[in-house]
Design an enzyme around this catalytic site. Structure first.
Site, PDB file in Angstrom:
ATOM      1  N   ARG A 137       0.832  -1.212   0.000  1.00 38.96           N
ATOM      2  CA  ARG A 137       0.000   0.000   0.000  1.00 38.96           C
ATOM      3  C   ARG A 137       0.862   1.255   0.000  1.00 38.96           C
ATOM      4  O   ARG A 137       0.531   2.248  -0.641  1.00 38.96           O
ATOM      5  CB  ARG A 137      -0.931  -0.011   1.209  1.00 38.96           C
ATOM      6  CG  ARG A 137      -2.004  -1.073   1.027  1.00 38.96           C
ATOM      7  CD  ARG A 137      -2.778  -1.294   2.281  1.00 38.96           C
ATOM      8  NE  ARG A 137      -3.830  -0.316   2.455  1.00 38.96           N
ATOM      9  CZ  ARG A 137      -4.676  -0.357   3.482  1.00 38.96           C
ATOM     10  NH1 ARG A 137      -4.569  -1.282   4.389  1.00 38.96           N
ATOM     11  NH2 ARG A 137      -5.632   0.538   3.583  1.00 38.96           N
ATOM     12  N   PHE A 185      11.031  -8.376 -10.495  1.00 41.13           N
ATOM     13  CA  PHE A 185      10.971  -9.463  -9.505  1.00 41.13           C
ATOM     14  C   PHE A 185       9.556  -9.495  -8.903  1.00 41.13           C
ATOM     15  O   PHE A 185       9.371  -9.446  -7.694  1.00 41.13           O
ATOM     16  CB  PHE A 185      12.013  -9.284  -8.395  1.00 41.13           C
ATOM     17  CG  PHE A 185      13.421  -9.037  -8.877  1.00 41.13           C
ATOM     18  CD1 PHE A 185      14.241 -10.106  -9.222  1.00 41.13           C
ATOM     19  CD2 PHE A 185      13.929  -7.749  -8.996  1.00 41.13           C
ATOM     20  CE1 PHE A 185      15.547  -9.894  -9.651  1.00 41.13           C
ATOM     21  CE2 PHE A 185      15.228  -7.529  -9.430  1.00 41.13           C
ATOM     22  CZ  PHE A 185      16.041  -8.598  -9.755  1.00 41.13           C
ATOM     23  N   ASP A 187       9.494 -11.427 -14.045  1.00 47.83           N
ATOM     24  CA  ASP A 187      10.031 -12.430 -13.118  1.00 47.83           C
ATOM     25  C   ASP A 187      10.577 -13.576 -13.961  1.00 47.83           C
ATOM     26  O   ASP A 187      10.091 -13.843 -15.062  1.00 47.83           O
ATOM     27  CB  ASP A 187       8.945 -12.943 -12.162  1.00 47.83           C
ATOM     28  CG  ASP A 187       9.532 -13.596 -10.911  1.00 47.83           C
ATOM     29  OD1 ASP A 187       9.514 -12.952  -9.843  1.00 47.83           O
ATOM     30  OD2 ASP A 187      10.035 -14.740 -11.005  1.00 47.83           O
ATOM     31  N   SER A 188      11.587 -14.263 -13.430  1.00 50.28           N
ATOM     32  CA  SER A 188      12.185 -15.357 -14.203  1.00 50.28           C
ATOM     33  C   SER A 188      11.460 -16.691 -13.989  1.00 50.28           C
ATOM     34  O   SER A 188      11.744 -17.663 -14.673  1.00 50.28           O
ATOM     35  CB  SER A 188      13.664 -15.509 -13.836  1.00 50.28           C
ATOM     36  OG  SER A 188      13.787 -15.723 -12.452  1.00 50.28           O
ATOM     37  N   ASP A 191      12.475  -5.518  -6.301  1.00 49.80           N
ATOM     38  CA  ASP A 191      12.350  -6.324  -5.074  1.00 49.80           C
ATOM     39  C   ASP A 191      13.037  -7.672  -5.294  1.00 49.80           C
ATOM     40  O   ASP A 191      12.383  -8.717  -5.361  1.00 49.80           O
ATOM     41  CB  ASP A 191      10.865  -6.516  -4.728  1.00 49.80           C
ATOM     42  CG  ASP A 191      10.679  -7.281  -3.421  1.00 49.80           C
ATOM     43  OD1 ASP A 191      11.613  -7.322  -2.606  1.00 49.80           O
ATOM     44  OD2 ASP A 191       9.580  -7.850  -3.223  1.00 49.80           O
ATOM     45  N   CYS A 237      16.273  -7.691   0.757  1.00 47.26           N
ATOM     46  CA  CYS A 237      15.870  -8.577   1.858  1.00 47.26           C
ATOM     47  C   CYS A 237      17.070  -9.378   2.349  1.00 47.26           C
ATOM     48  O   CYS A 237      16.950 -10.516   2.774  1.00 47.26           O
ATOM     49  CB  CYS A 237      14.713  -9.477   1.441  1.00 47.26           C
ATOM     50  SG  CYS A 237      15.042 -10.501   0.020  1.00 47.26           S
TER      51      CYS A 237
END
Ligand code: SAH
Length: 402
Positions: free
Chosen positions: A215, A230, A252-253, A301, A341
């Site tokens: 959000r 990603f 994305d892969s 990301d 991350c």
């Protein structure tokens, strides 16, 4: 005979108490005063400092680098213990999210349940037993979970992670109670609905640690053309589309993730504004820059590039590359959302990367918002290891020159 024998007592070496008295839960082998008796993986031990202060009980492991995982507990480790801890964990999620039923219910160490992860998807739970101590007590934990959430209809052990190798545990996936449907369709407070497929080898659930950031990020998406790199199952992409993005391109892969992301977009009625591409993001960004493409907002990301302290340098090169290229795709007023991350990459390090890559990309940046791991992944401050997710939202500045 059914008597529970008292846990073996281990003693810390002199000077090794400080971190642990502050509340850290991990004891490394070289912190323990030898000789260490031979004990099975997962055995309960009691630990004292060298001067006799009782640190309580914990799970022992004879090979793992972490020899003991403390529980901050002095009593029996039985179903009642797990019930108490799980009820306490549930309380935090209910404070954070009200009636929502999609969140990480137990985040291991941060919930004082070292080596136990439980994700809740409505009436189904995905559990990871990541330490031998937890693995050995799986039946008790399942009992305690059912007690805490009587509406639960199925529990699956997603024991297919590399962390289990370190504890000498086999990787396997198993329904440990009830049944799990092929597909669960979750709903977030934002009104967004996302499918989660918990069954089957490579399938995972959702990245619930980004739950609150969807959000935060989507607020910036209105009227913009968005590139979500990603994307996994489209969490950011779909939130942005629903928040009024002009169009969203998401990469994305993983073909399984892309297929699910496409279904998620349709489920939320935004399929016509979303385009999903199966590609390697490094290649995609390079080609997009070479082709002179532009977006108004780029989201990065990536998976953890620095899985250990030894990978920091190569990880920083990876973050630098994708952030530089993303900045090259953005004009004045463009928004870059950059997440990491990796516990070993701090928010300050990522900010440094962006600042210097902005110079290379011929622009300046302004930090306009910061996100962190969602509150169902709380950061237990005595253990800095529990902090790992950072998300920065920066605005690109390209001053007009006459
Ligand atoms: N943004 C997602 C989570 C991303 S997790 C969400 O909010 O749900 C990281 C994703 O990156 C995974 O889906 C993985 O398949 C993908 N991935 C990993 N390496 C990649 C690469 N080199 N190129 C493209 N995708 C990659």
């Amino acid at each position: 005979m059914n008597r529970v024998s008292a846990p073996v007592l281990l003693r810390l070496r002199p000077g090794e108490h400080r971190r642990l008295r502050d509340g850290h839960l991990w004891i490394y082998r070289d912190q323990i005063e030898p000789p260490i008796p031979s004990l099975a993986a997962g055995a309960l031990v009691r630990v004292e400092t060298d001067y006799g202060y009782d640190l309580g009980v914990g799970f022992y492991h004879p090979q793992s680098k972490i020899a003991v995982r403390l529980l901050l507990w002095h009593g029996e480790v039985d179903e009642h213990f797990f019930q108490q801890r799980i009820a306490r964990a549930l309380m935090l999620r209910q404070s954070a999210y009200g009636d929502s039923d999609v969140y990480r219910l137990v985040f291991g160490e941060a919930d004082l349940l070292p080596g136990l992860v439980v994700d809740r998807y409505q009436d189904w739970l995905a559990v990871q037993f990541l330490s031998a101590g937890m693995d050995a007590r799986a039946a008790m934990i399942v009992g305690a979970l059912r007690n805490a959430l009587p509406q639960v209809r199925g529990i699956i052990a997603k024991n297919d992670t590399v962390l289990r190798d370190k504890e000498g545990l086999p990787r396997q996936e198993e329904i440990v109670w009830g049944s799990i449907p092929e597909r669960i369709t979750t709903a977030f407070e934002s009104g967004v609905r996302l499918h989660a497929d918990l069954l089957g080898g490579q399938k995972t659930g959702l990245y619930l640690d980004q739950r609150m950031n969807y959000r935060l990020v989507a607020q910036w998406a209105r009227n913009r053309r968005v590139l979500d790199c990603f994307t996994h199952q489209g969490g950011f992409a779909i939130h942005c589309a629903l928040a009024g993005a002009q169009d969203v391109c998401a990469v994305d892969s993983s073909s399984a993730a892309i297929a699910l992301a496409q279904e998620n977009a349709a489920l939320n009625g935004v399929a016509e504004r979303c385009r999903f591409i199966e590609a390697d993001v490094f290649d995609f960004l390079k080609e997009a820059v070479n082709a002179g493409q532009h977006w108004d907002m780029v989201i990065l990301d990536p998976p953890a590039f620095a899985k250990s302290i030894h990978h920091i340098r190569s990880a920083l090169r990876g973050y630098a590359e994708i952030n530089r290229r993303a900045l090259q795709l953005l004009g004045d007023g463009g928004i870059l959302v950059s997440a990491s991350c990796s516990h070993h990459i701090s928010s300050a390090m990522l900010l440094d990367v962006i600042t210097s890559e902005a110079r290379r990309a011929g622009c300046r940046v302004r930090l306009v918002a910061r996100g962190m791991q969602s509150p169902c992944h709380p950061i237990y401050l005595p253990m800095p290891e529990t902090e790992y997710l950072t998300l920065l939202i920066v605005e690109v500045v390209r001053p007009q020159t006459p």
